[in-house]
Design a protein around this motif. Structure first.
Motif, PDB file in Angstrom:
ATOM      1  N   LEU A  51       0.832  -1.194   0.000  1.00  0.00           N
ATOM      2  CA  LEU A  51       0.000   0.000   0.000  1.00  0.00           C
ATOM      3  C   LEU A  51       0.875   1.256   0.000  1.00  0.00           C
ATOM      4  O   LEU A  51       0.645   2.192  -0.767  1.00  0.00           O
ATOM      5  CB  LEU A  51      -0.903  -0.040   1.226  1.00  0.00           C
ATOM      6  N   LEU A  52       1.886   1.277   0.857  1.00  0.00           N
ATOM      7  CA  LEU A  52       2.790   2.436   0.916  1.00  0.00           C
ATOM      8  C   LEU A  52       3.596   2.581  -0.372  1.00  0.00           C
ATOM      9  O   LEU A  52       3.792   3.695  -0.866  1.00  0.00           O
ATOM     10  CB  LEU A  52       3.728   2.303   2.117  1.00  0.00           C
ATOM     11  N   ALA A  55       1.272   3.907  -3.088  1.00  0.00           N
ATOM     12  CA  ALA A  55       1.007   5.333  -2.883  1.00  0.00           C
ATOM     13  C   ALA A  55       2.188   6.171  -3.363  1.00  0.00           C
ATOM     14  O   ALA A  55       2.005   7.252  -3.941  1.00  0.00           O
ATOM     15  CB  ALA A  55       0.721   5.600  -1.410  1.00  0.00           C
ATOM     16  N   CYS A 118      -1.996  -3.284  -5.851  1.00  0.00           N
ATOM     17  CA  CYS A 118      -2.143  -1.992  -5.172  1.00  0.00           C
ATOM     18  C   CYS A 118      -1.811  -0.828  -6.091  1.00  0.00           C
ATOM     19  O   CYS A 118      -2.496   0.207  -6.058  1.00  0.00           O
ATOM     20  CB  CYS A 118      -1.274  -1.952  -3.923  1.00  0.00           C
ATOM     21  N   ALA A 122      -4.455   2.097  -7.020  1.00  0.00           N
ATOM     22  CA  ALA A 122      -4.091   3.503  -6.775  1.00  0.00           C
ATOM     23  C   ALA A 122      -4.077   4.299  -8.079  1.00  0.00           C
ATOM     24  O   ALA A 122      -4.499   5.462  -8.109  1.00  0.00           O
ATOM     25  CB  ALA A 122      -2.736   3.582  -6.079  1.00  0.00           C
ATOM     26  N   TRP A 135      -4.006   7.279  -2.624  1.00  0.00           N
ATOM     27  CA  TRP A 135      -3.799   6.288  -1.567  1.00  0.00           C
ATOM     28  C   TRP A 135      -5.062   6.070  -0.739  1.00  0.00           C
ATOM     29  O   TRP A 135      -5.221   5.032  -0.104  1.00  0.00           O
ATOM     30  CB  TRP A 135      -2.669   6.744  -0.628  1.00  0.00           C
ATOM     31  N   MET A 139      -6.198   2.577   0.791  1.00  0.00           N
ATOM     32  CA  MET A 139      -6.121   2.364   2.234  1.00  0.00           C
ATOM     33  C   MET A 139      -7.446   1.814   2.772  1.00  0.00           C
ATOM     34  O   MET A 139      -7.466   0.868   3.561  1.00  0.00           O
ATOM     35  CB  MET A 139      -5.759   3.664   2.945  1.00  0.00           C
TER      36      MET A 139
END
Length: 199
Positions: A51-52, A55, A118, A122, A135, A139
């Motif tokens: 996820l990070l 993003a 992801c 995104a 994000w 999230m």
């Protein structure tokens, strides 16, 4: 070089390095702690670290000089597509290297799949919300799946709960790849939505 300077490429690289270090430490700690059940205990890392990274990849598509981009004599969609694919490949490789032990279960294979999915989600969100807010839906989705998906998923559940599935699960891979193809195509062709002040 102008392309890289008008985007957050340095922020992406720093974010990826920091995420990889934290993911490696957390994965080692979880697998060494008996109460989390070995490799299956890495589900939070395999679900949230991508996820990070996603993003950061999609956030780097934000243009700091939109008027410069609009005057460029090149096909912007090709550059965006290349940035998404390259950023995804590098992020997937770096984060997969943090969970090599028991790679097939909740390790490198699941990490790479989750980075791919992801980034796709995104990228799709960036078309509607812009690169900086892309994000947020990711999230919400990843957190909801992590908290609500059954640990022994079957059937259609595997497809929507792909971030929490073991690495070799075909339905999870199909969902992640489909998201990546749709999201990266939409973002490459249309570009991220401009921030409200720039429209």
């Amino acid at each position: 070089m102008l392309y890289a300077r008008t985007r957050g490429m340095a922020v992406w690289a720093v974010t990826l390095a920091g995420t990889a270090l934290v993911a490696w430490w957390c994965a080692e700690w979880l697998i060494d702690t008996s109460r989390f059940g070995g490799a299956a205990g890495r589900v939070p890392v395999v679900s949230m670290a991508p996820l990070l990274a996603a993003a950061a990849v999609v956030g780097s598509l934000h243009v700091h000089g939109r008027e410069i981009e609009e005057t460029a004599a090149r096909r912007q969609w090709l550059w965006r597509a290349g940035q998404i694919v390259l950023g995804t490949a590098v992020s997937a490789a770096v984060l997969a290297a943090t969970v090599l032990l028991d790679a097939a279960q909740f390790g490198a294979v699941a990490m790479a799949r989750n980075v791919i999915g992801c980034v796709g989600l995104a990228a799709l969100a960036s078309v509607l919300l812009g690169a900086r807010l892309s994000w947020l839906p990711l999230m919400l989705y990843a957190t909801t799946v992590y908290l609500s998906a059954p640990r022994q998923a079957q059937g259609a559940t595997i497809a929507w709960a792909w971030p929490t599935q073991p690495g070799p699960e075909p339905a999870a891979w199909a969902a992640a790849i489909a998201l990546f193809l749709v999201g990266s195509a939409a973002c490459s062709w249309l570009g991220p939505r401009a921030p409200l002040g720039d429209e």
